[in-house]
Design an enzyme around this catalytic site. Structure first.
Site, PDB file in Angstrom:
ATOM      1  N   GLY A   8       0.948  -1.422   0.430  1.00  0.00           N
ATOM      2  CA  GLY A   8       0.232   0.342   0.293  1.00  0.00           C
ATOM      3  C   GLY A   8       0.984   1.204  -0.237  1.00  0.00           C
ATOM      4  O   GLY A   8       0.500   2.042   0.433  1.00  0.00           O
ATOM      5  N   GLY A  11      -1.092   5.028  -0.783  1.00  0.00           N
ATOM      6  CA  GLY A  11      -2.010   5.291  -0.220  1.00  0.00           C
ATOM      7  C   GLY A  11      -1.173   6.440   0.735  1.00  0.00           C
ATOM      8  O   GLY A  11      -0.790   7.134   0.484  1.00  0.00           O
ATOM      9  N   GLN A  12      -2.481   6.406   1.529  1.00  0.00           N
ATOM     10  CA  GLN A  12      -2.002   8.171   2.648  1.00  0.00           C
ATOM     11  C   GLN A  12      -0.865   8.015   2.876  1.00  0.00           C
ATOM     12  O   GLN A  12      -0.156   8.858   3.264  1.00  0.00           O
ATOM     13  CB  GLN A  12      -3.430   7.769   2.934  1.00  0.00           C
ATOM     14  CG  GLN A  12      -3.252   9.380   4.191  1.00  0.00           C
ATOM     15  CD  GLN A  12      -4.417   9.764   4.676  1.00  0.00           C
ATOM     16  OE1 GLN A  12      -5.177   8.632   5.434  1.00  0.00           O
ATOM     17  NE2 GLN A  12      -4.745  10.476   5.861  1.00  0.00           N
ATOM     18  N   ILE A  34      -0.433  -1.737  -6.355  1.00  0.00           N
ATOM     19  CA  ILE A  34      -1.463  -2.766  -7.570  1.00  0.00           C
ATOM     20  C   ILE A  34      -1.902  -1.500  -8.089  1.00  0.00           C
ATOM     21  O   ILE A  34      -1.951  -0.490  -8.655  1.00  0.00           O
ATOM     22  CB  ILE A  34      -3.041  -2.954  -5.741  1.00  0.00           C
ATOM     23  CG1 ILE A  34      -3.326  -1.777  -6.404  1.00  0.00           C
ATOM     24  CG2 ILE A  34      -2.950  -3.926  -5.605  1.00  0.00           C
ATOM     25  CD1 ILE A  34      -4.527  -1.248  -5.337  1.00  0.00           C
ATOM     26  N   ILE A  54      -2.484  -7.397  -1.586  1.00  0.00           N
ATOM     27  CA  ILE A  54      -2.504  -7.920  -0.445  1.00  0.00           C
ATOM     28  C   ILE A  54      -3.512  -9.042  -0.339  1.00  0.00           C
ATOM     29  O   ILE A  54      -3.414 -10.003   0.870  1.00  0.00           O
ATOM     30  CB  ILE A  54      -3.292  -7.495   1.115  1.00  0.00           C
ATOM     31  CG1 ILE A  54      -2.373  -7.511   2.012  1.00  0.00           C
ATOM     32  CG2 ILE A  54      -4.166  -6.681   0.448  1.00  0.00           C
ATOM     33  CD1 ILE A  54      -2.477  -6.722   3.308  1.00  0.00           C
ATOM     34  N   TYR A 142     -14.939  -1.368   9.566  1.00  0.00           N
ATOM     35  CA  TYR A 142     -13.364  -0.513  10.059  1.00  0.00           C
ATOM     36  C   TYR A 142     -12.849  -0.918  10.882  1.00  0.00           C
ATOM     37  O   TYR A 142     -11.862  -1.545  10.935  1.00  0.00           O
ATOM     38  CB  TYR A 142     -13.098   1.512   9.302  1.00  0.00           C
ATOM     39  CG  TYR A 142     -12.104   1.988   9.902  1.00  0.00           C
ATOM     40  CD1 TYR A 142     -10.913   1.285   8.238  1.00  0.00           C
ATOM     41  CD2 TYR A 142     -11.557   2.455  10.304  1.00  0.00           C
ATOM     42  CE1 TYR A 142      -9.791   2.207   7.805  1.00  0.00           C
ATOM     43  CE2 TYR A 142     -10.410   3.183  10.747  1.00  0.00           C
ATOM     44  CZ  TYR A 142      -8.890   3.016   9.518  1.00  0.00           C
ATOM     45  OH  TYR A 142      -8.438   3.808   9.999  1.00  0.00           O
ATOM     46  N   LYS A 146      -9.949  -3.591  12.195  1.00  0.00           N
ATOM     47  CA  LYS A 146      -8.923  -2.792  13.560  1.00  0.00           C
ATOM     48  C   LYS A 146      -8.535  -4.415  14.143  1.00  0.00           C
ATOM     49  O   LYS A 146      -7.993  -3.979  14.639  1.00  0.00           O
ATOM     50  CB  LYS A 146      -8.953  -1.189  13.602  1.00  0.00           C
ATOM     51  CG  LYS A 146      -8.649  -0.808  12.067  1.00  0.00           C
ATOM     52  CD  LYS A 146      -7.452  -0.732  11.379  1.00  0.00           C
ATOM     53  CE  LYS A 146      -6.940  -0.154  10.756  1.00  0.00           C
ATOM     54  NZ  LYS A 146      -6.107   0.099   9.578  1.00  0.00           N
TER      55      LYS A 146
HETATM   56  N1  SER Z   1      -8.458   8.479   9.081  1.00  0.00           N
HETATM   57  C1  SER Z   1      -9.366   7.372   9.029  1.00  0.00           C
HETATM   58  C2  SER Z   1     -10.203   7.688   9.310  1.00  0.00           C
HETATM   59  O1  SER Z   1     -10.808   8.535   9.149  1.00  0.00           O
HETATM   60  C3  SER Z   1      -9.206   7.135  11.290  1.00  0.00           C
HETATM   61  O2  SER Z   1      -8.207   6.096  11.315  1.00  0.00           O
HETATM   62  O3  SER Z   1     -11.391   6.843   9.085  1.00  0.00           O
END
Ligand code: SER
Length: 317
Positions: A8, A11-12, A34, A54, A142, A146
């Site tokens: 990744g 990404g950010q 990717i 991944i 999400y 986690k």
């Molecule tokens: N920055 C993330 C989100 O807003 C939180 O970990 O999804």
């Protein structure tokens, strides 16, 4: 010397962490990507790049062998709001993907960093100064990925001795790569609007506090946790880390100190607001401070000054 694979990498977090790792270590720092998000510019030119999906364990193993990788930064994930619209995909990337990374790491003896988040907490968690060890019953996919990721990572450490470590990131703010589909994104977007001279339409209501962090601190934390003396670590997956907590009013007032004509109005987004309301207002990061010396460098003022300065250069303002 370390040989590192970043999954990744475009990404950010990855786009900046890959560059910082390349500037920190002398070994191979491989940018895994990717094909739909291929590296560009400096990221592409400054070191090896390989396609690493991944969800494809064989592909991960092949790159680990090719570059004799000893450390994997697993940054593949969907952010919170987009994960709510694609929960199965969020699980597939977040957990099936993590299982692949952990299995390859078990076989090939790699250390693994997989970030967790303030999103791993839920509405029943103590909201203010959320402790390191507390209730984690998130309501978002999400958050589910986690928490499961934290548990799986600890399991692989305890059961197989895989050197897994991680931090729970707050909302991350940077002028480099914008986030996509997160709940804390407003705290990045607000700076872009302010510097461009546009009115900012804030999707999060006044009074909604969330922990935030400037990207340089987050990058340093990602490296420091992996460099920490393992004998001092009581916890592993994952450490609360914190540097600032604010609501839209506070950040907007701070921006006005530097750009007095800045204007903001509210138009809240119910998906993001619901997620934000279920997350802590602020985390207690005492364990990270005590076990591996975590200390943030940026507060809201320092971050705001730097963000505005850098974005003004970028947008020629
Ligand atoms: N920055 C993330 C989100 O807003 C939180 O970990 O999804």
């Amino acid at each position: 010397m370390k040989n590192i694979l970043i999954i990744g990498s475009t990404g950010q977090i990855g786009s900046e962490l890959t560059m910082k790792l390349r500037n920190t270590y002398t070994g191979n720092v491989v940018a895994g990507y990717i094909p739909s998000a291929a590296p560009q510019g400096e990221l592409k030119e400054s070191g090896p790049c390989e396609v690493v999906d991944i969800t494809n364990a064989a592909q991960i193993a092949e790159v680990v062998d090719k570059y004799q990788i000893d450390t994997i930064y697993n940054l593949a994930a969907l952010l919170s709001a987009v994960a709510e619209t694609k929960p199965q995909l969020a699980w597939h990337i977040g957990i099936d993907g993590l299982c692949n990374v952990l299995e390859v790491s078990r076989e090939k003896k790699c250390a693994v960093f997989t970030p967790s988040s303030i999103g791993s907490f839920g509405p029943d968690t103590p909201k203010v100064k959320t402790p390191q060890d507390t209730l984690q019953r998130p309501k978002t996919m999400y958050g589910v990925t986690k928490v499961a990721g934290e548990l799986l990572s600890d399991y692989y450490f305890n059961r197989f001795g895989v050197d897994t470590r991680s931090v729970r990131f707050p909302g991350l703010i940077s002028y480099v790569t914008p986030p996509g589909g997160g709940t804390t994104d407003y705290a990045v977007d607000i700076y872009y609007s302010a510097v461009k001279g546009e009115k900012f339409v804030c999707p999060i209501a006044a009074g909604t506090f969330m922990d935030m962090m400037y990207m340089p601190d987050a990058l340093r934390a990602s490296i420091e946790i992996m460099e920490a003396d393992p004998t001092k670590l009581v916890h592993r997956n994952s450490f609360n880390i914190a540097s600032m907590s604010f609501d839209p009013e506070i950040i907007s007032k701070k921006i006005k100190e530097y750009i007095p004509q800045f204007e903001m109005e509210y138009q809240f987004d119910s998906l993001r607001q619901g997620i934000a309301d279920s997350w802590p207002d602020s985390l207690d990061d005492t364990c990270a401070r005590e076990e591996w010396g975590w200390k943030p460098e940026y507060d809201l003022d320092g971050m705001t000054r730097d963000m505005i300065e850098k974005l003004k250069i970028r947008f020629n303002k």
